[in-house]
Design a protein around this motif. Structure first.
Motif, PDB file in Angstrom:
ATOM      1  N   CYS A 109     -19.065 -12.504   0.300  1.00  0.00           N
ATOM      2  CA  CYS A 109     -19.009 -12.686  -0.955  1.00  0.00           C
ATOM      3  C   CYS A 109     -19.853 -12.368  -1.407  1.00  0.00           C
ATOM      4  CB  CYS A 109     -19.022 -14.187  -1.460  1.00  0.00           C
ATOM      5  SG  CYS A 109     -18.348 -14.276  -3.240  1.00  0.00           S
ATOM      6  N   ASP A 112     -18.430  -8.527  -1.848  1.00  0.00           N
ATOM      7  CA  ASP A 112     -17.782  -7.629  -2.639  1.00  0.00           C
ATOM      8  C   ASP A 112     -18.616  -7.374  -3.659  1.00  0.00           C
ATOM      9  OD1 ASP A 112     -16.290  -8.126   0.231  1.00  0.00           O
ATOM     10  OD2 ASP A 112     -15.649  -9.931   0.231  1.00  0.00           O
ATOM     11  N   ALA A 306     -13.997 -11.872  -1.728  1.00  0.00           N
ATOM     12  CA  ALA A 306     -15.086 -12.800  -2.113  1.00  0.00           C
ATOM     13  C   ALA A 306     -14.657 -14.018  -3.219  1.00  0.00           C
ATOM     14  CB  ALA A 306     -15.406 -12.039  -3.802  1.00  0.00           C
TER      15      ALA A 306
END
Length: 478
Positions: A109, A112, A306
């Motif tokens: 995440c 991203d 994400a």
């Protein structure tokens, strides 16, 4: 089930995802940013054999997801992979799977979010890098504080953008093929024969083909999200099998179809590995804004990834807390079924993307290394799903016998999948850019083993079970 939430509070998730949400989450999970941005590099290293690589990986992931689907539907009280592992293997397995999956998605995440800043910089270089990162984290937090249907709606539309982009590429490519388009850069006509006329289907021999797997496998990270979302899906007995069974079609269309068209228009050895082949193909068709459009698509793809990672991390933390493997407050959900404290806990870690961006290029390089380590963790999670299925067959043969969504060749499939993952680990070791990250992954599992000993002793000292019990399935579930 042992309840770790304080008295008078909720600790149950709600089934707020509809069939269309689950179908698009399943499709979006199988389409990573690597397809849009990195497929040129993969093609340059493997040639047309990339089609076989994606086909084989897609087949293995389909078999694994069939096993996961049968496990989830065998007992609707399974909410996460951790629940499955702890019930079928043991409390330690649930602990290892849940914490590993949580850290994997938190790191991806953050990666991203850092990627989003680079896409924004392409659109407008004057925007400070920390601004889009801060906005993205804030939006992700707000989204994940809403009922799960908002997550589903967000993923539905973002996945739809990716699907439209790929289908538009395929249609554009077919038109160029039929019209006998002549490539202005290479002087060649668009023909399917380009797939085998430039060194054959395996231009780099067996070694190039085998090493291509370590590049291709990570394009499929997220395909298991359908399992995480199943706990909050309406009518899982109907919707989950549909989502899983469509994996083969998705791989054929979105990977095999798109890359076949790309290599038919431009011979694979003429593609620029540093550019998106999607941009090149659209540009040939006369779309001057192709680069901008693809960057928007990749931006939404990264945002989707994400958001999925944030969602998965919070749900896994909620599960850990219910088991007594994380602070009990993370198990609490509000009246809408949202684990708010788990969301805020994950937010703290995701916010690390902002200072990382402020520290400079050397930290970005270090973070790329850490991301590679985290990416190898997904193989552990996938392997534990296969091992859980082996245990399921041994412990609950009656559930398998009465299952309405049985895994094909159940005695063979999990072992084939495990052997394939072992092969992937070998290719990761052989490749220079993934060898060192792979060698560092045992550090995480050693740390987890130490943490588990402390957690286990604490639970025993307090007279609590080593993990929350998973309730038996209702007879109607089979």
């Amino acid at each position: 089930m042992t309840n770790t939430a304080p008295s008078g509070t909720h600790d149950e998730l709600q089934r707020g995802l509809s069939n269309r949400h689950l179908q698009l989450i399943a499709i979006g999970g199988a389409i990573g940013t690597g397809l849009f941005l990195g497929s040129g590099k993969v093609i340059s290293l493997t040639g047309p054999s990339v089609l076989f690589i994606y086909a084989i990986i897609g087949c293995m992931m389909f078999l694994l997801m069939r096993a996961l689907g049968e496990l989830l539907l065998s007992n609707l009280n399974y909410k996460t992979f951790g629940d499955i592992a702890k019930d079928l293997i043991g409390p330690w397995a649930g602990y290892f799977v849940s914490w590993t999956y949580w850290i994997t998605w938190v790191v991806i995440c953050v990666a991203d979010i850092i990627a989003i800043t680079s896409y924004v910089a392409y659109i407008n270089a004057s925007i400070p890098t920390w601004v889009p990162a801060l906005i993205t984290v804030a939006v992700l937090t707000i989204l994940n504080l809403q009922p799960v249907r908002f997550f589903g709606e967000f993923e539905f539309w973002f996945s739809l953008i990716k699907i439209v982009a790929i289908l538009a590429l395929i249609v554009t490519g077919v038109v160029l093929l039929v019209s006998g388009f002549e490539n202005p850069d290479t002087g060649t006509r668009a023909e399917l024969s380009h797939l085998w006329d430039h060194g054959g289907m395996f231009p780099f021999g067996a070694s190039g083909f085998l090493l291509g797997f370590q590049l291709g496998i990570f394009s499929f990270i997220g395909v298991e999200l359908v399992g995480t979302a199943a706990a909050e899906t309406k009518d899982p007995h109907h919707n989950l099998p549909r989502a899983i069974n469509s994996i083969v079609v998705r791989v054929l269309i979105f990977y095999i179809g798109a890359l076949t068209v790309i290599m038919a228009i431009t011979p694979w050895d003429k593609l620029d590995p540093d550019q998106s082949p999607f941009v090149t193909t659209f540009a040939y068709a006369g779309f001057a804004a192709a680069a901008f459009a693809i960057n928007i698509v990749v931006l939404t793809s990264a945002a989707s990834s994400a958001n999925s990672g944030f969602y998965s991390g919070t749900r896994m933390m909620h599960s850990l807390a219910r088991d007594g493997h994380a602070p009990g407050g993370f198990a609490v959900t509000d009246s809408r079924g949202v684990p708010r404290k788990a969301v805020f806990f994950s937010t703290v870690f995701v916010f690390s993307a902002v200072p990382i961006l402020l520290l400079g290029d050397s930290v970005i390089e270090a973070f790329t290394f850490v991301t590679s380590v985290a990416s190898t963790f997904i193989l552990f999670t996938w392997s534990m799903i296969a091992i859980s299925f082996i245990q399921y067959l041994r412990k609950h043969p009656e559930r398998h016998a009465t299952s309405k969504f049985r895994t094909p060749l159940p005695r063979i499939v999990p072992w084939v999948v495990l052997a394939f993952f072992a092969f992937i680990l070998v290719t990761l070791f052989l490749a220079d850019d993934t060898r060192l990250p792979l060698l560092f992954t045992p550090i995480w599992f050693v740390a987890l083993a130490v943490m588990w000993q402390f957690t286990k002793r604490k639970l025993l000292r307090e007279g609590r079970p080593l993990t929350a019990a998973v309730e038996l399935p209702d007879a109607a579930e089979h």
